[in-house]
Design a protein around this motif. Structure first.
Motif: not given
Lengths: 96, 301, 255
Positions: C116-120, C122-140, C194-197
Motif C-alpha cells: 500500500g505504501r510502496l505504491a507511492a 519514487r522508483d516508478a517501476q517498483l510502484a507499478a509492481i506494488a500497485t498490481k501486487a497489492l490487489r493480489e495480497s489483499t485477496y491473500h 516507513d516501517l513504523a507505519a
C-alpha cells in the motif's frame, strides 16, 4: 469411510461480463458461504471467466420435477397468440 | 409406466441425441456406469497431480515453474468439475474419495509411472494430455448433460496442457546433448503407457458396446488409439525423436491396473496422507460454520 | 560484514521483496496435490502463482537496476543462500495446514501494508509492481485471515494447533517491521517505506483477526531473525538446494 466431515455442496453461478445474466457453471464444497465464494473464484474463474459470483447451497435450490414437465410446460404450447409472428401485418405498415 | 416402457423411452431420447439431465429418469445401469466412469475420471485428475507435482519445486526456470503450477492446479480444477458432475447422480464426493483411498475405485494407470526427469513433465503434457484430449473431445457430446458440460470446460483448458508439454519437448530437443537424451528417454518410457490409455483392444473391452449405445462413448478404443498414433508420430519426427517400435504389452497394462505399477503405492499413500492430515482442518471449518453468529454479509449483484 | 555490502542498496532493497515472494511461492508449491481439501489445493496454488509472478517482476527489476545482465533466472537459480534476502518467516517449513495458514496470514498482513505504501515509491517501476501486487495480497489476506478465524474459533484441536503455530512463527515476525540501515536509507530516498507505519497497520490487522479467531497474541521474544540481511536458519539452504538443483546441473542450458 466416514462422511461426517464432508463440507456441504454449493452451486456456483457466474456473470461472465457486465450485461449478462449469472449462469450456472457447476458446484463445489465449502464449509461456509464466505469459503464457498472464495472456492468458486479459485475453481471457476482461473481464466477471467467472470466478474461476479453467486453461490447457493445446493440443498436450498427448489427444482421442478421432470415428471411434472407436461403439466408445467405443455399448457404454454398452444398460446401461439403470445408470439409476434402470430399476427399478419401488411407490408406497407412500418415500425410495428 | 413400467420399467421396460421407461427404458424404451429413455433409449429413444438417447437415439434422438437428447441430453439426459440429473432429475430425469434413467436406468440404474446407466447411472452406475456413469458414476463408475466419471468418478474414475475425477480420481485420475487428482492422482494425476502427483507425478507432475513432483517437479514443481525443481522446475528449471521461473516461467516453467509458473506454467507447471498452473497446469497441475488445472488438473485439480478438472477433478473438482468432474466430482461435482458425478454428485448430480446422487453420490457424495466424500464417498467417491473414500472408494479411491481404500483402493476400491480405479484411476488411469498412466499416473502410476514415475517422473524421474524434467523431460517427463514435457512427455506427460504432450503424450498423456494429448491422449486424454483425444478421449475427451467426444465426451463433450456425451448423453449425460452435466458430464458433457464439464468436459467442454475441461477440453478448453486441456489444449494449453498439451502445448506446454510439446514446448518443453521442443526446447529439450533443440538443447544440449544431455537434454536431447533426456527427451528421448522420456518418450521411450511414456509411449507405451500413453497408448494403453485408450483402454484394452476393442475385442476385449467389456464396457464398450453398452457405452456406445448410451452415447457415453462414441468411438472405439482402437479407433482413438490409431488416430492418436497418426497425429503423434509426425510430431515426434519434427522433434527429431524416435518413436519406439514394437507392440503393446497388455500384460503390463493388467498388472499396473491391478496395483503393481511402479508407483501405485506411493500415489495412493500420498492421497491418503493428505486426506488424513486434513481431517482436523475440515472438521474445524465445519465446527466454525456451525457456531451461531451474526451472518457475514457478502455483496451480491 | 554482511552480504549486503556487495549490493548496491537499491538492488538489495528490491531483492528483499523479490526473495520473500519467491521463497514463499516455493513453499506453497510444495502443497500442490496435498492440501486438506481439493478446493484448498487450488486456493494455495493460486496464491503461489501470484507470489511467483510478483517475484519474477521484482527480480527482473533488480537485475535491471544492477546492470550486470542478470535476469530473473540467474538471480533465482545462481545465487547462494547467503545472498538471498528474504525475511526468515517465509522460509519456515510448511508444517501442517495451520502452520502454513499462520505463516501466510502474518505475511499477508505485512505485505498489504507494505505494498500500500510502496505504491507511492519514487522508483516508478517498483510502484507499478506494488500497485498490481497489492490487489493480489489483499485477496491473500482475505483468504488467510478467514482461515485463521476458522481454525482459531473451530474445534479445540484446531485452536490448540494454530495457537502453537502462531507461537512458533512469532519470533520471525520481528524483522518484518523493524527498520535497519538499508530500510532507513531507502526511506530517506523516497524509494522505501516507513516501517513504523507498516508496523502500526500490521499490528491492527493482526490484533483484529486474532481477536476474532479467539487467539492470544504471543509475547515478543528477544531472539531476532535477520533473513533480510542474508542471515538464515537451517531451512533455506535445503529449499534452495532443491529449487536450484536441475538448473545448476546443466550450466548454460535453455529450458
Amino acid at each position: 469411510m466416514t462422511t461426517a466431515n464432508d463440507w456441504p455442496l454449493y452451486e456456483v453461478f457466474i456473470r461472465a461480463r457486465g450485461g449478462l445474466d449469472h449462469k450456472h457453471v457447476g458446484s463445489l464444497h465449502a464449509a461456509d458461504a464466505r469459503m464457498a465464494l472464495e472456492h468458486a473464484r479459485d475453481v471457476y474463474t482461473r481464466r477471467l471467466e467472470g466478474i461476479s459470483i453467486w453461490v447457493v447451497k445446493s440443498s436450498e435450490i427448489v427444482a421442478s420435477d421432470p415428471a411434472d414437465a407436461d403439466a408445467f410446460f405443455e399448457p404454454a404450447r398452444d398460446k401461439v397468440y403470445r408470439h409476434p409472428t402470430f399476427y399478419d401485418i401488411p407490408d406497407e405498415v412500418k415500425t410495428l | 409406466m413400467d420399467i421396460a416402457a421407461l427404458e424404451t423411452r429413455f433409449q429413444a431420447r438417447i437415439d434422438a441425441d437428447e441430453r439426459i439431465e440429473p432429475k430425469d429418469w434413467m436406468p440404474d445401469a446407466y447411472r452406475r456406469a456413469l458414476i463408475r466412469q466419471m468418478s474414475q475420471h475425477a480420481h485420475s485428475e487428482i492422482v494425476g497431480m502427483l507425478p507432475e507435482g513432483n517437479w514443481i519445486t525443481r522446475a528449471p526456470s521461473l516461467e516453467r515453474k509458473a506454467i507447471l503450477i498452473a497446469k497441475v492446479q488445472d488438473e485439480g480444477g478438472h477433478g473438482a468439475y468432474l466430482y461435482g458432475a458425478t454428485e448430480t447422480l446422487g453420490v457424495t464426493r466424500e464417498a467417491l474419495i473414500g472408494e479411491l483411498l481404500t483402493g476400491a475405485a480405479k484411476y488411469s494407470s498412466i499416473f502410476n509411472y514415475p517422473t524421474p526427469t524434467w523431460a517427463d513433465v514435457g512427455a506427460i503434457g504432450w503424450l498423456v494430455d494429448g491422449a486424454a484430449i483425444m478421449n475427451q473431445i467426444p465426451l463433450c457430446r456425451c448423453s449425460y448433460g452435466p458430464y458433457a458440460r464439464a468436459m467442454v470446460r475441461i477440453c478448453k483448458e486441456e489444449s494449453f496442457h498439451q502445448r506446454q508439454g510439446f514446448d518443453i519437448m521442443l526446447t529439450l530437443a533443440r538443447g544440449t546433448d544431455a537434454q536431447r537424451r533426456m527427451a528421448q528417454e522420456s518418450l521411450d518410457r511414456w509411449w507405451w503407457p500413453a497408448l494403453m490409455m485408450f483402454g484394452p483392444p476393442d475385442a476385449d473391452s467389456k464396457h464398450s458396446a453398452q457405452s456406445m449405445r448410451w452415447k457415453v462413448k462414441r468411438f472405439s478404443n482402437d479407433e482413438l488409439r490409431r488416430r492418436f498414433i497418426e497425429f503423434t508420430v509426425p510430431q515426434a519426427e519434427f522433434l527429431g525423436l524416435v518413436v519406439p517400435q514394437g507392440t503393446i504389452d497388455w500384460s503390463e497394462f493388467e498388472s499396473v491396473l491391478k496395483g503393481n505399477g511402479p508407483c501405485n503405492r506411493e500415489r495412493l499413500e500420498a492421497r491418503r496422507r493428505a486426506h488424513d492430515a486434513g481431517r482436523w482442518v475440515r472438521e474445524a471449518a465445519l465446527a466454525y460454520a456451525a457456531k451461531p453468529r451474526p451472518v457475514r454479509q457478502e455483496a451480491t449483484g | 560484514m554482511s552480504a549486503l555490502s556487495e549490493h548496491e542498496p537499491h538492488v538489495a532493497y528490491v531483492l528483499r521483496l523479490a526473495d520473500s515472494n519467491l521463497v514463499l511461492a516455493q513453499r506453497l508449491g510444495e502443497w500442490v496435490g496435498h492440501a486438506p481439501a481439493l478446493e484448498e489445493d487450488l486456493a494455495l496454488a493460486n496464491i503461489a502463482l501470484d507470489l511467483l509472478g510478483q517475484a519474477r517482476l521484482l527480480l527482473t527489476h533488480a537485475g535491471v537496476l544492477e546492470g550486470k545482465g542478470r535476469d530473473e533466472d540467474a538471480l533465482a537459480f545462481l545465487r547462494e543462500e547467503r545472498e538471498f534476502l528474504n525475511v526468515a518467516l517465509v522460509e519456515q517449513p510448511n508444517g501442517d495446514f495451520g502452520d502454513t495458514i499462520a505463516r501466510q496470514f502474518l505475511h499477508d498482513a505485512w505485505q498489504v501494508e507494505l505494498y500500500g505504501r510502496l505504491a507511492a515509491s519514487r522508483d516508478a517501476q517498483l510502484a507499478a509492481i506494488a500497485t498490481k501486487a497489492l490487489r493480489e495480497s489483499t485477496y491473500h489476506l482475505r483468504f488467510s485471515a478467514g482461515w485463521m478465524v476458522r481454525l482459531g474459533d473451530g474445534t479445540d484441536e484446531s485452536h490448540r494447533r494454530v495457537e502453537e503455530s502462531l507461537g512458533r512463527l512469532w519470533p520471525c515476525t520481528l524483522e518484518l517491521c523493524e527498520a535497519d540501515d538499508l530500510d532507513r536509507a531507502m526511506l530517506a530516498l523516497g524509494i522505501g517505506v516507513d516501517l513504523a507505519a507498516v508496523r502500526a497497520g500490521w499490528d491492527r490487522r493482526v490484533n483484529d483477526t486474532l481477536t476474532e479467531a479467539t487467539l492470544t497474541r504471543p509475547a515478543d521474544r528477544p531472539w531476532r531473525w535477520f533473513g533480510k540481511r542474508g542471515v538464515h536458519g537451517e531451512h533455506l539452504g535445503r529449499l534452495l538446494a532443491e529449487m536450484q538443483s536441475l538448473h545448476r546441473a546443466h550450466p548454460g542450458a535453455q529450458w
